[in-house]
Structures are given as C-alpha cells and as structure tokens.
Enzyme design. Structure first.
Site, PDB file in Angstrom:
ATOM      1  N   ARG A   1      48.206  32.231  41.823  1.00  0.00           N
ATOM      2  CA  ARG A   1      49.419  31.557  41.349  1.00  0.00           C
ATOM      3  C   ARG A   1      50.631  32.267  41.966  1.00  0.00           C
ATOM      4  NH1 ARG A   1      46.591  32.687  36.829  1.00  0.00           N
ATOM      5  NH2 ARG A   1      48.199  34.127  36.087  1.00  0.00           N
TER       6      ARG A   1
ATOM      7  N   SER B   1      41.306  39.455  34.876  1.00  0.00           N
ATOM      8  CA  SER B   1      40.771  38.517  35.869  1.00  0.00           C
ATOM      9  C   SER B   1      40.362  37.225  35.173  1.00  0.00           C
ATOM     10  CB  SER B   1      39.571  39.133  36.586  1.00  0.00           C
ATOM     11  OG  SER B   1      38.566  39.512  35.665  1.00  0.00           O
TER      12      SER B   1
ATOM     13  N   CYS C   1      33.904  48.210  38.394  1.00  0.00           N
ATOM     14  CA  CYS C   1      33.438  48.573  37.054  1.00  0.00           C
ATOM     15  C   CYS C   1      32.390  47.565  36.596  1.00  0.00           C
ATOM     16  CB  CYS C   1      34.603  48.629  36.076  1.00  0.00           C
ATOM     17  SG  CYS C   1      35.533  47.101  35.886  1.00  0.00           S
TER      18      CYS C   1
ATOM     19  N   SER D   1      53.650  31.660  41.865  1.00  0.00           N
ATOM     20  CA  SER D   1      54.874  31.696  41.044  1.00  0.00           C
ATOM     21  C   SER D   1      54.831  32.763  39.955  1.00  0.00           C
ATOM     22  CB  SER D   1      55.088  30.323  40.397  1.00  0.00           C
ATOM     23  OG  SER D   1      53.990  29.999  39.545  1.00  0.00           O
TER      24      SER D   1
ATOM     25  N   CYS E   1      28.858  43.144  36.715  1.00  0.00           N
ATOM     26  CA  CYS E   1      29.842  42.682  37.697  1.00  0.00           C
ATOM     27  C   CYS E   1      29.579  43.214  39.104  1.00  0.00           C
ATOM     28  CB  CYS E   1      31.244  43.100  37.254  1.00  0.00           C
ATOM     29  SG  CYS E   1      31.746  42.370  35.690  1.00  0.00           S
TER      30      CYS E   1
ATOM     31  N   GLN F   1      34.547  44.284  26.666  1.00  0.00           N
ATOM     32  CA  GLN F   1      35.385  44.817  27.741  1.00  0.00           C
ATOM     33  C   GLN F   1      36.877  44.696  27.464  1.00  0.00           C
ATOM     34  OE1 GLN F   1      34.283  43.684  31.731  1.00  0.00           O
ATOM     35  NE2 GLN F   1      32.108  43.895  31.317  1.00  0.00           N
TER      36      GLN F   1
ATOM     37  N   HIS G   1      37.258  36.488  39.685  1.00  0.00           N
ATOM     38  CA  HIS G   1      36.139  37.414  39.484  1.00  0.00           C
ATOM     39  C   HIS G   1      34.920  36.597  39.069  1.00  0.00           C
ATOM     40  CE1 HIS G   1      33.640  40.664  38.426  1.00  0.00           C
ATOM     41  NE2 HIS G   1      34.141  40.986  37.238  1.00  0.00           N
TER      42      HIS G   1
END
Length: 397
Positions: free
Chosen positions: A215, A252, A383, A217, A91, A151, A353
C-alpha cells in the site's frame, strides 16, 4: 564435497490472504505447480534431472494436506519418477527446505533439487490444521504452567522488552510499504516474479504480476489511528507492563503465495551450462524462548555469522522477516545492524507473509538485491513458532 549453488529463485506476486484476494480463486497446488513449471522452463532444465522437490507448507490441512509437494510435481507434468516431500518448520518452512536441499547436495545425495513453498491463507486459514485441538500435550503444559501465548502477545512482549514505542513501530511499518512501493515502481521485483493467470471476481482471466499487499499510501500517521489487535482482559492481567501497540498495520498481512529455488551442485550447473547466481556461505537453525517466540533470529544470525567467519558489517543486505515490526527492530538493535541494509526493498509488512512460501520469497528478493546493487553477502532469517529461527548467508557469484 560437492558445492551447492543457487541457480535461480522465482515467486508469485503476493495475493491478499482472504476471499477476494488475487490468488484466492487458485488452488494452492496450482500455485505451487506454476512456480515449479516456471523455474524449470526458464532454465531449460529437463525435470527428469530433479532428484527431489522439498516443499514448505504450514497449514497442511484441506487442500494443502497429503503432501502437496508431490501433488504439485504430478500437476506440473514432471516425470512420475521425481519424488517430493512437504515439510513444516512453521514460518521458516521453505527456508528450511532450502537448507535441506543444499545439505543434500553437499552430502552427495542430490545433484539437482528444488526447494519450494506454498501457502493459501485465503483457502486454508491459519489454525486449520489443529482442528481445534491442544497441540502441546501435558508435558509441555507442565514445563510452562503459566501457558505459552500466541504470536501477537509475543510481539507485544518483544516490543516491551526492547522498549519499542508505538511511533517507532508504525514509522518502521510505513517505511516498509514505501520501500516496497518504490522497488515495485522501479521494476526491481520483475526478475523474481513469474506472472500467473487467475480468475478475478467478475470471472475474467487476468494476469497477476504485482504484489497485492503493498500500500503505497501508507503513513505512520495513518497507522497511528489503528486499534491494538491482541489485548484481552486475561492477557492484560497477566502482563500488566504491556503497552498494547501491535495492530494489523505493523504486522504482516494474511497472504497467498508460492515460490521455488533451483539448487544443484556447482559441477552439475557447469555440466548443464547454467550460471549459478549465489553460493551458500553458511546456514544455521536454533531455538530460543518460546514465550517471547520471535527472538530466535538473533542467536540464529550470530551462529550463521560465526560459522561463515563474518561480522554483521560484512553483510550487504539483511532480509529479516517482518512477521511483526518489533522482530526486525529488536534484531537490528542486538546485531548492531545498519537500518539502510535491513529489508531494503521492503519486508513482509508490505510484501506479505505467505507462511510456507516466505523463506524462498525472501531468498528471491535477497539474490536479486545483491545482483542489482553489486553486493557480495546477504543474510536472511525468519522467526518461527514456538521460538525457533533459520538463518542463511549467501554469497553472490
């Protein structure tokens, strides 16, 4: 020694990383082409001056295989003399690309370099590159005979160890969406996002310029109704203390995206009449427990702070990648960090992500936040699979 500086950082608005997402009809090379073109065009830079392009990409399979960085350089119309490489530090791939770029400038190997990243999780799904094979080999299995975990289980283990309950995780996640929606409405991402024309589900050409994964909401109460995503009987028996609190809403989302940073020596920026936006105060990379996997941002940050001669209270904003809600919360606990400075415009739970692109995405948001608020120092950390992390401290000009 030349001083590396950040002249500019751009990114695409996020797309949902599944069929039907805003960027799912766009080839990943085309996404990377677009940010490469955009960053040279808006800085009126002759691409022939670029010594190298370093691109992060995690799933280097299918359409993202065979050095997508070089393919994008050619597709962007850069001179054939401009080389490129594609790297994978999970990542943190594009954050590592930034480190390699800055270190190359500092070493005198580069005058001008672009660090970039791309990931199309809709077209090259996570896990594609393993082709169903064991990537560890017998020596790793011998060292960890009980087996390492994915993960999602690591996120559960972090939540358990730091005593983070479901209400805390969901409240943090809802706040990520609230902050991101508020920043979007205020136009705070406008300087970092470069619009791209895409084809929608009806076949129409439309402009994509707003993060699709936010989002507005979202509420903690709404997230409370989601079921845990990673519980199996096998893992429940192995880890009987896990409370099973991780679900799609406090993780994510799968995301498509691309981003790029223009890095050069301060002398070259002056020669070209370009105004740097930030300089590097320090950078670090480290490893940690591969079973917990997601905790390395803590020692990486400590290492970067020590190298810069700074304390956490000297840092005006922290971009800590929200792979899962426990990651930034455990980081903030151990660093004694101010929650108000943690992902102040929302994080990956809301903004997405896109694996190989996330490092430069965080950098873009961090630079913009420091400029918008008058802050001086910012840190980003991420991470990474198998227990690694990069940390970067920048100082705004």
């Amino acid at each position: 020694m030349p001083t590396p500086v950040i002249v500019d950082v751009v990114r695409l608005a996020s797309g949902r990383g599944k069929p039907g997402g805003a960027l799912s009809g766009t080839h990943p090379t085309s996404m990377l082409v677009h940010v490469l073109r955009s960053i040279v065009e808006r800085n009126d830079l002759d691409p022939a001056l670029v010594d190298d392009v370093i691109a992060g990409c995690v799933m280097q399979a299918g359409e993202q295989a065979m050095n997508i960085g070089r393919a994008a350089v050619l597709g962007a119309g850069f001179p054939e003399s401009v080389p490129a490489t594609t790297i994978d530090r999970a990542c943190g791939s594009s954050q590592q690309a930034v480190h390699f770029a800055a270190q190359g400038v500092a070493a005198g190997a580069y005058d001008v370099v672009i660090a970039a990243g791309v990931e199309s999780m809709s077209r090259v799904p996570m896990g594609s590159s393993t082709m169903g094979k064991d990537t560890f080999g017998p020596e790793v299995h011998a060292r960890y005979p009980e087996g390492l975990v994915h993960q999602g289980i690591s996120a559960e283990l972090v939540a358990q160890r730091w005593k983070l309950d479901r209400a805390t995780l969901d409240a943090y996640s809802a706040e990520s969406h609230r902050r991101a929606a508020e920043a979007t409405a205020a136009g705070l991402f406008d300087r970092e996002i470069v619009p791209i024309t895409v084809t929608d589900a009806e076949g129409n050409a439309v402009e994509h310029r707003v993060d699709e994964t936010v989002r507005a909401s979202t509420t903690a109460e709404g997230l409370g109704g989601l079921q845990p995503a990673f519980r199996t009987n096998e893992f429940a028996a192995r880890f009987p203390d896990i409370e099973w609190q991780i679900h799609p809403g406090n993780s994510s989302p799968f995301t498509d995206g691309a981003s790029a940073a223009l890095i050069m020596s301060e002398e070259m920026a002056s020669r070209l009449g370009l105004t740097p936006r930030a300089r590097f105060a320090s950078y670090a990379v480290t490893g940690d427990d591969p079973l917990l996997m997601l905790t390395a941002p803590i020692p990486a940050t400590q290492k970067a702070l020590a190298r810069a001669g700074l304390g956490i209270d000297d840092i005006d904003a922290y971009e800590v990648n929200e792979a899962f809600a426990p990651v930034p919360l455990a980081w903030a606990h151990d660093l004694g960090a101010d929650p108000a400075r943690l992902n102040p415009w929302g994080g990956a739970i809301a903004l997405g992500h896109a694996l190989g692109s996330s490092g430069t995405r965080l950098l873009a948001t961090l630079v913009n936040h420091l400029e918008a608020t008058g802050g001086r120092y910012g840190i980003q950390t991420m991470c990474e699979a198998n227990g690694m992390a990069n940390a970067t401290i920048i100082e705004k000009f």
